[in-house]
Design a protein around this motif. Structure first.
Motif, PDB file in Angstrom:
ATOM      1  N   PRO A 104       0.700  -1.354  -0.050  1.00  0.00           N
ATOM      2  CA  PRO A 104       0.020   0.066   0.026  1.00  0.00           C
ATOM      3  C   PRO A 104       0.957   1.231   0.092  1.00  0.00           C
ATOM      4  O   PRO A 104       0.485   2.045  -0.464  1.00  0.00           O
ATOM      5  CB  PRO A 104      -0.770  -0.081   1.093  1.00  0.00           C
ATOM      6  N   ILE A 105       2.040   1.140   0.658  1.00  0.00           N
ATOM      7  CA  ILE A 105       2.901   2.432   0.884  1.00  0.00           C
ATOM      8  C   ILE A 105       3.187   2.844  -0.484  1.00  0.00           C
ATOM      9  O   ILE A 105       3.615   4.057  -0.844  1.00  0.00           O
ATOM     10  CB  ILE A 105       3.927   2.347   1.812  1.00  0.00           C
ATOM     11  N   ILE A 106       3.409   1.974  -1.548  1.00  0.00           N
ATOM     12  CA  ILE A 106       3.836   2.542  -2.814  1.00  0.00           C
ATOM     13  C   ILE A 106       2.850   2.200  -3.907  1.00  0.00           C
ATOM     14  O   ILE A 106       2.863   2.397  -4.999  1.00  0.00           O
ATOM     15  CB  ILE A 106       5.214   1.776  -3.380  1.00  0.00           C
ATOM     16  N   ALA A 107       1.648   1.668  -3.361  1.00  0.00           N
ATOM     17  CA  ALA A 107       0.586   1.425  -4.275  1.00  0.00           C
ATOM     18  C   ALA A 107       0.883   0.468  -5.436  1.00  0.00           C
ATOM     19  O   ALA A 107       0.600   0.893  -6.553  1.00  0.00           O
ATOM     20  CB  ALA A 107      -0.074   2.710  -4.784  1.00  0.00           C
ATOM     21  N   ALA A 108       1.693  -0.330  -5.433  1.00  0.00           N
ATOM     22  CA  ALA A 108       2.287  -1.325  -6.246  1.00  0.00           C
ATOM     23  C   ALA A 108       2.239  -2.712  -5.863  1.00  0.00           C
ATOM     24  O   ALA A 108       2.407  -2.950  -4.944  1.00  0.00           O
ATOM     25  CB  ALA A 108       3.476  -0.896  -6.772  1.00  0.00           C
ATOM     26  N   SER A 109       2.407  -3.827  -6.681  1.00  0.00           N
ATOM     27  CA  SER A 109       2.321  -4.979  -6.302  1.00  0.00           C
ATOM     28  C   SER A 109       3.942  -5.689  -6.827  1.00  0.00           C
ATOM     29  O   SER A 109       4.455  -4.972  -7.776  1.00  0.00           O
ATOM     30  CB  SER A 109       1.229  -6.031  -7.180  1.00  0.00           C
TER      31      SER A 109
END
Length: 119
Positions: free
Chosen positions: A100-105
């Motif tokens: 969530p902190i970088i909004a990436a997987s």
């Protein structure tokens, strides 16, 4: 994040094994986890995967293998029954994690565990 897979070994045809794979670390949620396998001279193929959307099995393991997940411990299991010699392969754990902190997987692979089915 580290993925540690355990449970491979030598088993006779018709036998069972249970693989486990845990994702260590923090700050992520799990999009999906799954198992792939690679036999000598062949490509790596999906065995089973599990996500909030459901479970997917390769046709050749349906009815024999069961994937499950322990969300509290970020662990995925693969119960393998009625094993056949053609199930012999290195089994790899794969995790698709969301940060969530970088909004990436991000996708991670475990080190692989060898399953040998032979009499």
């Amino acid at each position: 994040v580290q993925l540690q897979a355990f449970g491979g070994g030598l088993v006779q045809p018709g036998g069972s094994l249970r693989l486990s794979c845990s994702a260590s670390g923090s700050g992520f949620s799990i999009n999906s986890m799954g198992w792939y396998r690679q036999a000598p001279g062949k490509q790596r193929d999906l065995v089973a995967a599990i996500s909030s959307g459901g479970i997917n099995y390769a046709d050749h393991v349906k009815g024999r293998f069961t994937i499950s997940r322990d969300n509290a411990n970020n662990t995925v299991y693969l119960q393998m029954n009625s094993l056949k010699p053609e199930d012999t392969a290195v089994y790899y754990c794969k995790a698709n994690l969301f940060y969530p902190i970088i909004a990436a997987s991000r996708i991670y692979w475990g080190q692989g565990t060898l399953v040998t089915v032979s009499s």
